[in-house]
Design a protein around this motif. Structure first.
Motif, short mmCIF file in Angstrom:
data_model
loop_
_atom_site.label_atom_id
_atom_site.label_comp_id
_atom_site.label_asym_id
_atom_site.label_seq_id
_atom_site.Cartn_x
_atom_site.Cartn_y
_atom_site.Cartn_z
N ASN B 8 -4.04 -8.92 -7.13
CA ASN B 8 -3.70 -8.87 -8.54
C ASN B 8 -4.27 -10.09 -9.25
O ASN B 8 -4.14 -11.21 -8.76
CB ASN B 8 -2.18 -8.86 -8.71
CG ASN B 8 -1.61 -7.48 -8.50
OD1 ASN B 8 -2.20 -6.49 -8.94
ND2 ASN B 8 -0.50 -7.40 -7.82
N LEU B 9 -4.90 -9.86 -10.39
CA LEU B 9 -5.56 -10.96 -11.09
C LEU B 9 -4.75 -11.39 -12.30
O LEU B 9 -4.02 -10.58 -12.90
CB LEU B 9 -6.95 -10.51 -11.57
CG LEU B 9 -7.93 -10.05 -10.50
CD1 LEU B 9 -9.19 -9.51 -11.16
CD2 LEU B 9 -8.28 -11.18 -9.55
N THR B 44 -6.14 -0.42 -12.47
CA THR B 44 -4.82 -1.07 -12.45
C THR B 44 -4.87 -2.44 -13.13
O THR B 44 -3.92 -2.82 -13.83
CB THR B 44 -4.33 -1.20 -10.99
OG1 THR B 44 -4.33 0.10 -10.40
CG2 THR B 44 -2.93 -1.77 -10.93
N ARG B 48 -2.53 -3.84 -16.06
CA ARG B 48 -1.78 -5.08 -15.92
C ARG B 48 -2.12 -6.06 -17.05
O ARG B 48 -1.25 -6.79 -17.53
CB ARG B 48 -2.06 -5.74 -14.56
CG ARG B 48 -1.56 -4.91 -13.38
CD ARG B 48 -1.64 -5.69 -12.09
NE ARG B 48 -0.77 -6.86 -12.16
CZ ARG B 48 0.53 -6.82 -11.97
NH1 ARG B 48 1.12 -5.68 -11.67
NH2 ARG B 48 1.25 -7.90 -12.08
N PHE B 62 5.11 -1.08 -17.08
CA PHE B 62 4.19 -0.65 -16.02
C PHE B 62 4.97 -0.12 -14.82
O PHE B 62 5.98 -0.71 -14.41
CB PHE B 62 3.34 -1.84 -15.59
CG PHE B 62 2.49 -1.58 -14.37
CD1 PHE B 62 1.29 -0.90 -14.48
CD2 PHE B 62 2.90 -2.02 -13.11
CE1 PHE B 62 0.50 -0.66 -13.36
CE2 PHE B 62 2.11 -1.79 -11.99
CZ PHE B 62 0.92 -1.11 -12.11
N HIS B 63 4.52 1.00 -14.28
CA HIS B 63 5.10 1.49 -13.03
C HIS B 63 4.01 2.07 -12.15
O HIS B 63 3.13 2.79 -12.61
CB HIS B 63 6.15 2.58 -13.28
CG HIS B 63 7.49 2.02 -13.57
ND1 HIS B 63 8.20 1.29 -12.64
CD2 HIS B 63 8.26 2.06 -14.68
CE1 HIS B 63 9.35 0.91 -13.18
NE2 HIS B 63 9.41 1.35 -14.41
N ASP B 64 4.11 1.74 -10.88
CA ASP B 64 3.26 2.36 -9.87
C ASP B 64 4.08 3.53 -9.32
O ASP B 64 5.06 3.34 -8.61
CB ASP B 64 2.94 1.34 -8.77
CG ASP B 64 1.94 1.87 -7.78
OD1 ASP B 64 2.03 3.07 -7.45
OD2 ASP B 64 1.08 1.11 -7.32
N LEU B 65 3.68 4.74 -9.66
CA LEU B 65 4.52 5.90 -9.39
C LEU B 65 4.36 6.47 -7.98
O LEU B 65 4.98 7.47 -7.65
CB LEU B 65 4.24 7.01 -10.41
CG LEU B 65 4.60 6.67 -11.86
CD1 LEU B 65 4.39 7.87 -12.76
CD2 LEU B 65 6.04 6.20 -11.99
N GLU B 66 3.55 5.83 -7.15
CA GLU B 66 3.40 6.38 -5.79
C GLU B 66 4.69 6.25 -4.99
O GLU B 66 4.83 6.86 -3.94
CB GLU B 66 2.24 5.72 -5.05
CG GLU B 66 2.38 4.26 -4.82
CD GLU B 66 1.07 3.63 -4.32
OE1 GLU B 66 0.57 4.04 -3.29
OE2 GLU B 66 0.58 2.72 -5.01
N LYS B 67 5.62 5.45 -5.49
CA LYS B 67 6.90 5.31 -4.80
C LYS B 67 7.84 6.49 -5.09
O LYS B 67 8.88 6.62 -4.47
CB LYS B 67 7.58 4.01 -5.24
CG LYS B 67 7.92 3.99 -6.72
CD LYS B 67 8.47 2.66 -7.15
CE LYS B 67 8.64 2.64 -8.67
NZ LYS B 67 9.09 1.38 -9.20
N ASP B 140 0.77 4.19 -13.26
CA ASP B 140 -0.32 4.17 -12.27
C ASP B 140 0.03 5.14 -11.14
O ASP B 140 1.20 5.39 -10.86
CB ASP B 140 -0.47 2.73 -11.74
CG ASP B 140 -1.83 2.49 -11.12
OD1 ASP B 140 -2.67 3.41 -11.14
OD2 ASP B 140 -2.05 1.38 -10.60
N GLU B 141 -0.98 5.62 -10.48
CA GLU B 141 -0.84 6.49 -9.30
C GLU B 141 -0.02 7.75 -9.59
O GLU B 141 0.79 8.19 -8.76
CB GLU B 141 -0.24 5.72 -8.11
CG GLU B 141 -0.95 4.43 -7.75
CD GLU B 141 -2.44 4.61 -7.41
OE1 GLU B 141 -2.92 5.75 -7.43
OE2 GLU B 141 -3.11 3.60 -7.18
#
Lengths: 573, 336
Positions: B8-9, B44, B48, B62-67, B140-141
């Motif tokens: 992550n940058l 991503t 971010r 922000f949410h990473d939806l792969e979970k 995301d995802e």
């Protein structure tokens, strides 16, 4: 198994299987090729601390290549540095931990933090937390960790990441990735034996997520430095100095070739070595193979019966084998053998080479091959003794060829003093017919009575070293075939000639064909020997080397005069 | 700046995306967005950066939806985000209002509702609220979430989730979202279509494809990374140009190569592409082939290679490979 190489009371133990049990000073002293990588990792972590950046690293390399050693050194350097100590905490998931879900992973992280930072993380709180449902535990732990690491960074050491990912499964991996993306408070510094599908397949969540860094095997120079450094930690400065001298180069070359520059094997060898006399060296090398055999054979326990049969066959056979031949010998269908071979190759146990449309397979790790042979009654690792003599002849007996003198004397060469390579070459030159060639070799063997191993091994090495001279003679192919036949006929009864005879035959075929396609079926180690035999001019660095830098001060060991930095330190990846 | 491939940058380290991000914010004023691009192109990192440096008047989440593995998990996530956004006072007001209007206490109980009810209730609350900021979901995802729902609850439920998100976008002007993911959402749509469940789930979205960096930004990134990592370069600018060009201006690969160079600690020299004239080519061929082509034959060959887009001729009449990728492929194929 004796895991700590503690030879005498008061000596610092060098643990070969659990580097975190080794005192940091000693660990640093025996670090010969990790300096650059460690500096890089530390700089990267330090640079990310003030910002919200996270950087994930995956160190990969075979068993015993030093992955845990690097993690341990990094642990010590991060904790001892004033730049980082207050700004990060490290949780370490060791290779024996089995984790099958994200809640378990978070729990393991918290437990590791509680173990190492008991003032910051309460065991009582954790016990109360376990009353909740697993999903709630994960949520609470995530919130807690995120809150704890608002102003500092969690460095998560994970050993055997491949096993963790297998345990987590696809769903768990996605949950972990989502956590790392949404709550970027953790940097993963992980290890694995080899890159695996979850990180290499572009359809997997962790594709491109880590910076993969390969831990390369030790170079010959680093092998010498490591063996010497371990001797120094054992308070044997004279032995340590001798190890670095050109006189000991053949021994360390043999060790390097047999172990593929495996640091764990080098440390084992160094702890078993009591003297630099040749018999002690061969005993120490055989002892190293014996000592590491259980560890080397560990991956075989995870294989299917057919896969184990294939591995057994390849270890017993002196050359690489193609699938058709494997199927024939195992009385199995070629299709099912082919599939298992592919799986073994994917898991890093086999390596292959192609010649035309045929693929030849062999066991990738020489040490594993030797360990398999070691456990098989009737199979002695003859290569150890041959290689010791080979390297000694190659590296130390750089005397000019005596061939012209022998020929000038126009006398039977087999009773003349000198290099066995010259004797063989002279026999090949003087005798034109197969019968007389065989007679010449027989007479030379008769002269050496009684034929002990100590007399035969140098002769076997000499036979192989005669190949370049044979090539220079530009004999007709029939004459060369006669040479090979004569040698095999006369030496077949001596086990000491097995390797040399086989390689001589292949070498002759190479000379006839003018290319090295004949090399393909040879196993890696024998290929190297034959290449050295056919190209004796290949430069060998026989210069003495310096001990590694950062060696501990007295009384642990006398400080070296000039602890040169690792100028040839190379962490190619 | 240190090389960081895959991590992550910090927003200031995401180079060359400002114009693209401006474009996304402008588009969000009007409609929601489907952001697409190859893996590791920086999708991503763009989200971010939008999260960390939002445009005034916007509140990104922000949410990473792969979970997420079920429709109800997804609805609860959206509900919780909206409630969080609305604040305690508005939440309490909404609960009381519902109780008086519907006399249904189960509206207070989250677990009593279906996922569709939950989604609608949440977005209705968002519509009614008079916030100073507008909420925008950065998801995301999304395809992985849909894939997981397909496997756990069936294709029909996944299609319903897609349709529900679409109807929220269409019916509620306050609902804005950027959807993205590592694998293309078209894979999921194709599966639904093959199963006889065609859905117009994304036809109202603005499609934004993440391009490579423009050459100047890519060179800027390469220069800063090479400098930040103290990598010795014979000519820094040339090396940065060469590096950026070799990886077709993809920031992830620029980061990767610099990280690799850092470990190697080697000095770097740009691999200059030789541009050869016809006489030079003839001279070269004469030294390396037993039967070099004659002048006319060589010209004919060059014309054919040019027509097939393998090589190109510059204004001086010198020939070169048309692209770095072709050149690299050729070198690898010929083991050069």
């Amino acid at each position: 198994m004796n895991t700590a190489a503690q030879t005498q009371t008061g000596h610092h133990p060098v643990s070969r299987f659990a580097p975190h049990q080794t005192p940091p000073l000693v660990l640093n002293a025996i670090s010969v090729n990790t300096h650059r990588l460690l500096t890089n990792l530390q700089e990267q972590i330090t640079a990310n601390l003030p910002s919200g950046s996270t950087h994930h690293v995956l160190l990969y390399g075979p068993r015993g290549c030093g992955k845990s050693h690097i993690l341990t050194l990094l642990w010590h350097s991060l904790h001892s540095s004033t730049q980082t100590a207050e700004k990060l905490q490290i949780a370490w998931l060791h290779e024996l931990q089995t984790i099958t879900s994200l809640p378990q992973l978070l729990l393991a992280v918290y437990q590791s933090l509680a173990l190492h930072y008991p003032h910051d993380y309460s065991h009582d709180w954790l016990n109360q937390l376990l009353e909740h449902a697993p999903a709630d535990v994960a949520e609470i732990l995530t919130r807690r960790l995120a809150a704890r690491f608002t102003n500092r960074r969690l460095i998560l050491f994970i050993e055997n990441l491949d096993q963790l990912f297998t345990g987590l499964g696809s769903q768990g991996q996605k949950q972990l990735r989502a956590l790392l993306q949404e709550q970027p408070f953790a940097c993963l510094i992980s290890t694995t034996r080899q890159l695996f599908q979850s990180v290499t397949d572009r359809n997997q969540p962790f594709f491109g997520f880590f910076q993969p860094i390969e831990i390369p095997p030790l170079s010959l120079q680093h092998t010498r430095q490591l063996v010497s450094a371990v001797a120094r930690t054992r308070h044997k400065p004279a032995l340590a100095d001798t190890i670095l001298s050109p006189d000991f180069l053949s021994a360390t070359s043999t060790l390097h070739q047999l172990t593929n520059g495996n640091p764990r094997a080098c440390i084992t060898f160094a702890t078993l070595l009591t003297d630099t006399a040749p018999e002690h060296v061969s005993t120490a090398i055989c002892g190293t193979i014996d000592d590491l055999t259980p560890d080397c054979l560990l991956p075989l326990s995870e294989l299917s019966p057919l896969q184990r049969q294939i591995m057994q066959l390849l270890s017993e056979h002196h050359s690489a084998i193609n699938p058709k031949e494997i199927a024939r010998r195992l009385l199995t269908e070629q299709g099912s053998v082919g599939k298992q071979i592919r799986l073994l190759a994917e898991s890093g146990l086999l390596t292959s080479r192609q010649r035309g449309r045929e693929t030849w397979y062999e066991i990738k790790d020489t040490l594993l091959r030797l360990a398999c042979q070691h456990c098989t009654p009737g199979l002695t690792p003859a290569i150890v003794h041959f290689l010791l003599h080979w390297n000694q002849a190659r590296l130390l007996r750089q005397t000019p060829a005596q061939l012209p003198m022998l020929l000038a004397e126009n006398a039977p060469p087999y009773n003349a003093p000198g290099d066995p390579a010259d004797k063989f070459a002279a026999i090949f030159l003087l005798h034109e017919q197969l019968d007389s060639l065989q007679n010449g070799i027989r007479q030379m063997l008769d002269m050496l009575q009684p034929l002990t191993a100590a007399r035969l091994l140098p002769l076997a090495v000499g036979l192989l070293r005669s190949l370049p001279k044979l090539a220079q003679c530009r004999f007709a192919p029939d004459r060369l075939r006669d040479c090979a036949a004569a040698v095999l006929q006369q030496t077949a009864q001596f086990p000491q000639f097995q390797i040399a005879g086989r390689l001589f035959q292949t070498g002759v075929r190479c000379i006839i064909s003018g290319n090295q396609a004949e090399f393909v079926p040879l196993v890696q180690l024998e290929r190297t020997i034959l290449q050295q035999a056919l190209n004796p001019a290949t430069a060998v660095d026989t210069q003495p080397v310096n001990p590694p830098s950062g060696f501990p001060p007295a009384p642990l060991a006398p400080a070296p005069d000039a602890p040169a930095p690792d100028a040839d330190d190379d962490h190619s990846c | 700046m240190k090389a960081n491939a895959g991590g992550n940058l910090e927003p200031q380290h995401v180079y060359g995306r400002d114009h693209f991000i401006d474009h996304l914010w402008q588009t969000l004023e009007l409609q929601s967005i489907l952001q697409s691009g190859e893996r590791r192109t920086g999708k991503t990192q763009i989200l971010r950066k939008m999260l960390q440096q939002p445009r005034p008047g916007w509140k990104p989440v922000f949410h990473d939806l792969e979970k997420i593995h079920s429709a109800i998990e997804f609805a609860e996530l959206v509900f919780n985000d909206i409630q969080q956004f609305l604040g305690t006072a508005t939440r309490a007001k909404n609960v009381i209002q519902r109780w008086f209007e519907h006399n249904e206490t189960d509206y207070i109980n989250l677990k009593g509702r279906t996922w569709k009810q939950l989604l609608n209730a949440a977005v209705n609350d968002l519509d009614k609220a008079s916030q100073n900021e507008k909420l925008v979901f950065l998801w995301d995802e999304v395809p992985w979430m849909l894939d997981s729902i397909c496997r756990h609850e069936g294709l029909a439920v996944a299609a319903q989730v897609l349709d529900a998100i679409r109807s929220l976008r269409v019916e509620h002007s306050s609902f804005r979202v950027i959807l993205t993911g590592s694998i293309g959402i078209h894979h999921i749509l194709a599966r639904l279509s093959a199963a006889g469940i065609p859905t117009p789930a994304i036809n109202d979205l603005y499609h934004a494809h993440v391009p490579p960096l423009n050459p100047a930004d890519a060179v800027h990134l390469a220069t800063d990374l090479l400098t930040g990592e103290n990598i010795r370069c014979s000519h820094l600018n040339d090396v940065a140009h060469c590096l950026a060009q070799e990886v077709e201006y993809q920031p992830f690969y620029i980061q990767h190569i610099v990280a690799h160079l850092r470990l190697k600690q080697a000095s770097v020299t740009p691999d200059q592409q030789p541009e050869l004239s016809v006489p030079q080519l003839k001279q070269h061929l004469a030294t390396c082939t037993s039967a070099p082509p004659d002048h006319d034959h060589l010209l004919q060959l060059l014309r054919l290679l040019n027509a097939d887009h393998y090589i190109t001729r510059n204004t001086h009449g010198h020939f070169n490979f048309r692209s770095q990728l072709i050149r690299r492929w050729w070198k690898l194929d010929q083991a050069l």
